[in-house]
Write a protein that holds these residues in place. Structure first.
Motif, PDB file in Angstrom:
ATOM      1  N   ALA A 188      25.725 -14.167  26.306  1.00 19.44           N
ATOM      2  CA  ALA A 188      26.044 -14.864  25.059  1.00 19.44           C
ATOM      3  C   ALA A 188      24.728 -14.970  24.299  1.00 19.44           C
ATOM      4  N   PRO A 189      24.451 -14.012  23.423  1.00 16.01           N
ATOM      5  CA  PRO A 189      23.112 -13.928  22.843  1.00 16.01           C
ATOM      6  C   PRO A 189      22.688 -15.214  22.150  1.00 16.01           C
ATOM      7  N   VAL A 196      33.280 -20.519  25.875  1.00 14.17           N
ATOM      8  CA  VAL A 196      33.270 -19.058  25.730  1.00 14.17           C
ATOM      9  C   VAL A 196      33.352 -18.424  27.124  1.00 14.17           C
ATOM     10  N   PRO A 221      26.001 -12.921  17.765  1.00 18.53           N
ATOM     11  CA  PRO A 221      27.337 -12.534  17.287  1.00 18.53           C
ATOM     12  C   PRO A 221      28.233 -13.722  16.953  1.00 18.53           C
ATOM     13  N   LEU A 222      29.316 -13.432  16.227  1.00 19.60           N
ATOM     14  CA  LEU A 222      30.222 -14.478  15.752  1.00 19.60           C
ATOM     15  C   LEU A 222      31.554 -14.419  16.496  1.00 19.60           C
ATOM     16  N   GLU A 225      31.774 -27.275  20.446  1.00 21.38           N
ATOM     17  CA  GLU A 225      32.307 -25.933  20.246  1.00 21.38           C
ATOM     18  C   GLU A 225      33.184 -25.495  21.430  1.00 21.38           C
ATOM     19  N   PRO A 282      31.230 -18.817  12.671  1.00 23.05           N
ATOM     20  CA  PRO A 282      30.387 -19.668  13.512  1.00 23.05           C
ATOM     21  C   PRO A 282      30.492 -21.104  12.998  1.00 23.05           C
ATOM     22  N   SER A 283      29.781 -22.026  13.610  1.00 24.17           N
ATOM     23  CA  SER A 283      29.774 -23.395  13.113  1.00 24.17           C
ATOM     24  C   SER A 283      29.111 -23.431  11.733  1.00 24.17           C
ATOM     25  N   ARG A 326      21.152 -17.567  10.026  1.00 27.26           N
ATOM     26  CA  ARG A 326      21.407 -17.242  11.445  1.00 27.26           C
ATOM     27  C   ARG A 326      20.812 -15.880  11.781  1.00 27.26           C
ATOM     28  N   LEU A 346      27.389  -5.277  19.867  1.00 27.65           N
ATOM     29  CA  LEU A 346      27.943  -5.277  21.230  1.00 27.65           C
ATOM     30  C   LEU A 346      29.269  -4.506  21.253  1.00 27.65           C
ATOM     31  N   ILE A 375      36.050 -13.276  25.477  1.00 26.36           N
ATOM     32  CA  ILE A 375      35.294 -12.050  25.189  1.00 26.36           C
ATOM     33  C   ILE A 375      36.067 -10.871  25.774  1.00 26.36           C
TER      34      ILE A 375
END
Ligand code: AMP
Ligand code: MG
Length: 354
Positions: free
Chosen positions: A244-245, A200, A80-81, A197, A159-160, A75, A132, A117
């Protein structure tokens, strides 16, 4: 095993499998979960089921532990996670302040498939947040995930549990296929109910902004916060650095090109076949009889009236499509309402990456 040192590379010859499929979710949790939790608390990366997809978890406070996630997945470091917590009170340890709207949303949807967030504090590894000033936090509902996080006794960045760019895993076999030999272990425990998922939501501004559609729908968020407090993300100006990068990366994609077909499936297929291509079709069960005869491979997505079932099986079906090795895969589209917004978001990303 000793806690990993910064930059140290771990090469797992054998990834352990802890099967807790038969656990009914009631306390006490089985010893397998305790062992897996201990691995996480020692700084190793372990895959586990959640109600969205399988996650790959490690101690969110440790740079070295978090680096293993990025290495195993391949990744990019600037994506970010999400930090997973077992109890609501744990998020006080991750954030400098919790905005009111985040509290309201947590009241309504935690535990569940919603990531909030919020401003971060220093306990969270910079690796988790990619530098961030905010952190993404979620309290999952799946009993195995909850028990594992509580046994680990640390906030778990996860993460996934797929190789970066591949469809997310909804079964332990998917994790094995992607990450065997690259991680300490996999907790196998029941299917992922949502199959996509988490939603967010950025809670750091005036209004809530949906950065990624998911298990909790926009309609559900609006019901809690009021229409006027949920921004229409489509109307936002394009920012230089995406909020959301992860959105800028290749995602969910099978290796054959995926094409979304809004018009006539017959026409699309005929044209590809005129070019000598082998064709896969992904469509709802109701179109099976009509379309099957045209395709080299037909993948039934589920009934058009059960969009949440289609969502739950979507990644499994994208992996099936991947294995079919056809030249092109055509897929039907869905209305972007309710869970359909998340389904179409994933399909559009998978198609644009093709
Ligand atoms: P994944 O872990 O693959 O399910 O992706 C997590 C998603 O959450 C990605 O799209 C990330 O870019 C996004 N994300 C995680 N942390 C933050 C954050 N602090 N601010 C904005 N987006 C985030
Ligand atoms: Mg992912």
């Amino acid at each position: 095993m000793e806690r990993m040192k910064r930059g140290e590379k771990m090469n797992y010859k054998q990834t352990r499998m802890w099967d807790v499929d038969n656990w009914d979710g009631k306390e006490p949790s089985p010893p397998e979960i305790e062992e897996a939790g201990l691995c996480i608390s020692r700084g190793e990366a372990v895959a586990f089921p959640t109600e969205t997809v399988y996650g790959l978890g490690a101690d969110a406070r440790s740079d070295a532990a978090v680096e293993q996630i990025f290495a195993a997945k391949g990744r990019p470091g600037d994506n970010p996670l999400i930090v997973h917590i077992g109890e609501r009170s744990q998020w006080q340890h991750l954030t400098s302040s919790v905005p009111d709207m985040a509290e309201q949303l947590a009241d309504a949807f935690w535990p569940g498939p919603l990531t909030l967030i919020v401003p971060k504090n220093n306990a969270v590894s910079e690796k988790v947040t990619a530098g961030l000033s905010t952190v993404a936090v979620r309290m999952p509902e799946h009993p195995v995930a909850r028990a594992l996080i509580n046994k680990a006794g640390v906030p778990v960045a996860a993460p996934s549990a797929n190789r970066s760019g591949r469809p997310s895993p909804t079964k332990a076999e998917h994790v094995t296929y992607d990450l065997d030999g690259k991680i300490a272990g996999i907790v196998k425990g029941g299917g992922a109910g949502y199959g996509l998922e988490s939603t967010v939501v950025d809670c750091t501004g005036e209004k809530a902004v949906v950065l990624r559609p998911g298990g909790i729908t926009r309609e559900q968020l609006t019901r809690v916060l009021g229409e006027e407090n949920v921004a229409e993300s489509a109307g936002l100006p394009q920012e230089e650095a995406p909020k959301a990068p992860g959105m800028k990366y290749r995602h969910y994609a099978p290796s054959s090109p995926l094409v979304l077909v809004e018009g006539s499936m017959h026409e699309a297929v005929k044209e590809a076949q005129r070019e000598g291509k082998t064709v896969g079709i992904m469509a709802v069960d109701e179109h099976h009889a009509d379309l099957q005869k045209y395709a080299d491979v037909f993948i039934a997505l589920g009934s058009k009236d059960e969009l949440s079932d289609i969502a739950a099986r979507l990644y499994d079906n994208l992996r099936l499509a991947d294995q079919s090795r056809v030249d092109v895969i055509f897929c039907e589209t869905f209305p972007k309402k309710g869970i359909g917004e998340a389904v179409m978001n994933r399909l559009e990303k998978a198609a644009s990456a093709s």
